[in-house]
Design a protein around this motif. Sequence first.
Motif, PDB file in Angstrom:
ATOM      1  N   ARG A 120      -1.464  40.530  -3.272  1.00  0.00           N
ATOM      2  CA  ARG A 120      -1.847  41.648  -4.022  1.00  0.00           C
ATOM      3  C   ARG A 120      -0.822  42.523  -3.973  1.00  0.00           C
ATOM      4  O   ARG A 120      -0.277  42.980  -2.809  1.00  0.00           O
ATOM      5  N   ASN A 127     -10.426  44.157  -8.468  1.00  0.00           N
ATOM      6  CA  ASN A 127      -9.833  44.299  -7.590  1.00  0.00           C
ATOM      7  C   ASN A 127      -9.865  42.936  -6.697  1.00  0.00           C
ATOM      8  O   ASN A 127     -10.944  42.625  -6.414  1.00  0.00           O
ATOM      9  N   TRP A 172     -12.916  41.591  -3.414  1.00  0.00           N
ATOM     10  CA  TRP A 172     -12.442  42.810  -2.744  1.00  0.00           C
ATOM     11  C   TRP A 172     -12.908  42.531  -1.342  1.00  0.00           C
ATOM     12  O   TRP A 172     -13.993  42.008  -1.054  1.00  0.00           O
ATOM     13  N   THR A 209      -6.813  45.293   3.542  1.00  0.00           N
ATOM     14  CA  THR A 209      -6.212  46.536   2.978  1.00  0.00           C
ATOM     15  C   THR A 209      -5.941  47.739   3.772  1.00  0.00           C
ATOM     16  O   THR A 209      -4.725  48.201   3.798  1.00  0.00           O
ATOM     17  N   LYS A 247     -18.209  51.980  -1.193  1.00  0.00           N
ATOM     18  CA  LYS A 247     -18.085  51.099   0.018  1.00  0.00           C
ATOM     19  C   LYS A 247     -19.688  51.302   0.700  1.00  0.00           C
ATOM     20  O   LYS A 247     -20.175  50.354   1.077  1.00  0.00           O
ATOM     21  N   GLY A 249      -4.903  50.556  -2.714  1.00  0.00           N
ATOM     22  CA  GLY A 249      -5.461  50.796  -3.981  1.00  0.00           C
ATOM     23  C   GLY A 249      -5.738  52.263  -3.872  1.00  0.00           C
ATOM     24  O   GLY A 249      -7.012  52.578  -3.902  1.00  0.00           O
TER      25      GLY A 249
HETATM   26  N1  GLU Z   1     -10.487  49.753  -2.199  1.00  0.00           N
HETATM   27  C1  GLU Z   1      -8.908  50.185  -2.076  1.00  0.00           C
HETATM   28  C2  GLU Z   1      -8.154  48.620  -1.800  1.00  0.00           C
HETATM   29  O1  GLU Z   1      -8.691  47.566  -1.905  1.00  0.00           O
HETATM   30  C3  GLU Z   1      -8.923  50.825  -0.870  1.00  0.00           C
HETATM   31  C4  GLU Z   1      -9.072  50.353   0.661  1.00  0.00           C
HETATM   32  C5  GLU Z   1     -10.415  49.605   0.604  1.00  0.00           C
HETATM   33  O2  GLU Z   1     -11.090  50.323   0.901  1.00  0.00           O
HETATM   34  O3  GLU Z   1     -10.317  48.448   0.924  1.00  0.00           O
HETATM   35  O4  GLU Z   1      -7.116  48.874  -1.361  1.00  0.00           O
END
Ligand code: GLU
Length: 394
Positions: free
Chosen positions: A372, A175, A125, A16, A101, A39
């Motif tokens: 996505r 997500n 995710w 991401t 995170k 996101g």
């Molecule tokens: N959680 C968000 C995403 O999936 C932010 C970026 C990340 O930390 O992965 O886009």
Amino acid sequence: MNKISDRIQKLPASATLAMAAKARELKNKGIDIIGLSLGEPDFNTPEFIKKAAIQAVEDNYNSYTPVDGYQDLKESIQRKFLRDNNLSYNLSQIVVSTGAKQSIANVFSALLNPGDEVLLPAPYWVSYSAIANLSEADYKIIPTDITENFKVSPDKLESYITEKSKIIVFNSPNNPCGNIYSENEYRDLGKILKKYPNLFILSDEIYEHINYGIKSFSIASIPELYDRTITVNGVAKAFAMTGWRIGYIGAPEWIAKACNKVQGQITSGANCIAQRATIAALDSPVEKIKYMVDEFRKRRDMIVNLLSDIKGFNINVPEGAFYVFPDISYFFGKKLKNKLINNSTDFAIFLLEEANVATVTGEAFGNPNCIRISYAASVEKIKTAIERIKEALN
Ligand code: GLU
């Protein structure tokens, strides 16, 4: 010469963040990229939260914070868990971190040994698998597809549990696909989980408030699972505070203590100003952020409509979060503008190069048939992006 450790050499970069960086790089070169990869709410942090932060600066909040968070912030979190999730935690069960995170990384490094396995119902995710590996554990994907609305059934769940399974990760609203497990669905999964007392449950509820349908349910509120569930949340998504970096957990006390120890050696307590602002966020009634959720719902309806019109996009209707996760496997084996599309990564690269729209390959989320698309972007941007995608595919 490359002296990077084996562990870090094996670690994939976050897909991401990598796609967002690539989009930024192209933009800086003057290419008009529409970034639908990250996101991240496109709203400003609400005024009342900003004011609390400014006040904290004025009040000279500048010293090291307690490793597990300010006591009064933990009291706010305690009230929030009770109010929104029907979960009762003592302050000793709560740990504040630098983003959800970090909360997840703390839990994984506190619980996992080499040889342990993390079960990941897919799509999941991107960072769960990477953090599991970083903790020297393995992960096992439990695949689901669009015909199952990307949900794992109790039977399927049970067929993946082995002696090695140490943690299972649920993320609802999800997500990247936006589905939500209802209370009944969680209770059915719970019947299986009750049979495996050595399996811990990490429930990532960061998208809790970005919810257009059924109220999301906290699996830790099933009494028999409370003692081995870690509930993760944070303020990034609901309060448009991604850069403030505040996440937290509610967990069995011994796990919270271990997370406190991990964090004390790596980052210490989270940022003082952001913690003060988080108290204002969590103590406010949820109605205060409803305007953002309403706007996301509008965009969800719009993007689902627009994408359903494109041949080859098979799409489910997300119930929460701010992503769509269409199955685009129709294009595999086909040539688009002379480029052979073999998988979702090829397709995401095609969209970036030919439509100048940044998305993320489903491969990074454990589902190679999908991509996505984040709709945390303005209505105009979304409309233009979908127009461009249509044109590129023609
Ligand atoms: N959680 C968000 C995403 O999936 C932010 C970026 C990340 O930390 O992965 O886009």
